[in-house]
Write an enzyme that holds these catalytic residues in place. Sequence first.
Site, short mmCIF file in Angstrom:
data_model
loop_
_atom_site.label_atom_id
_atom_site.label_comp_id
_atom_site.label_asym_id
_atom_site.label_seq_id
_atom_site.Cartn_x
_atom_site.Cartn_y
_atom_site.Cartn_z
N CYS A 9 47.91 24.97 46.04
CA CYS A 9 46.88 24.79 45.01
C CYS A 9 47.51 24.32 43.69
O CYS A 9 48.71 24.49 43.46
CB CYS A 9 46.12 26.09 44.80
N ASP A 127 42.66 37.68 45.43
CA ASP A 127 43.62 37.42 44.36
C ASP A 127 43.82 38.71 43.58
O ASP A 127 43.08 39.69 43.76
CB ASP A 127 43.06 36.29 43.46
#
Length: 208
Positions: A9, A127
């Site tokens: 990412c 996360d």
Amino acid sequence: MNIPRVKICGITNLQDALHAVRCGADALGFVFYERSSRCVTPDQVATIIAGLPPLVTTVGLFVNQASEDVGRIAANCGLDILQLHGDESPEACQALAPYRVIKAFRLRDAGTLDAMPLYPVSGVLLDAWVPDQFGGTGHRCDWGLASQVAQKQPTILAGGLDPDCVADAVRTVQPYAVDVSSGVERAPGIKDPDKVAAFIHNAKCAAV
Ligand SMILES: O=C(O)c1ccccc1N[C@@H]1O[C@H](COP(=O)(O)O)[C@@H](O)[C@H]1O
């Protein structure tokens, strides 16, 4: 044990994108959050995607952006999947059909897990919870909670992963996929080629 898929990412340029693909990345992520050091414009992403070979999944990352804007950017860039990384509601995810949506949850405590079944999404991303930040922090989430989630649905493990810890993370949590942003950078928004290669190798070899 599942061989995890790997998403790299925070891609900001074609060189980093092609290197990640050569190393075996399954998906590339593009951050459309203006407060991120990895933020890219729709025009930049359209150019990068046009330079990619086939069979690479492209993911757009958005934080609390209006669904109409997200859908328009996705169509203009040719994104495959949408990752909603803010405080979006289940309805906001539903509004983006027929796109496949990944909803990110910042794991603060076990209570965070309660909301997940309400979301009509293809998978969840886990996360770390960091006050006043949405992601890309380099902080690790609770792998114990994450492994509970991973037993029930396609789970993408993120947060503070890097080449040194990703194999341990895969063996402990057994996620469907892993996702990394800051842990494979040499500078904000610029990937380190050696770290990208090592991350993908270590993630995919952890299971065998
Ligand atoms: O990468 C970013 O800048 C970012 C900004 C806002 C929300 C999410 C962001 N990235 C995602 O955060 C996690 C963890 O990142 P890290 O590996 O700990 O740096 C990951 O899913 C990124 O896609």
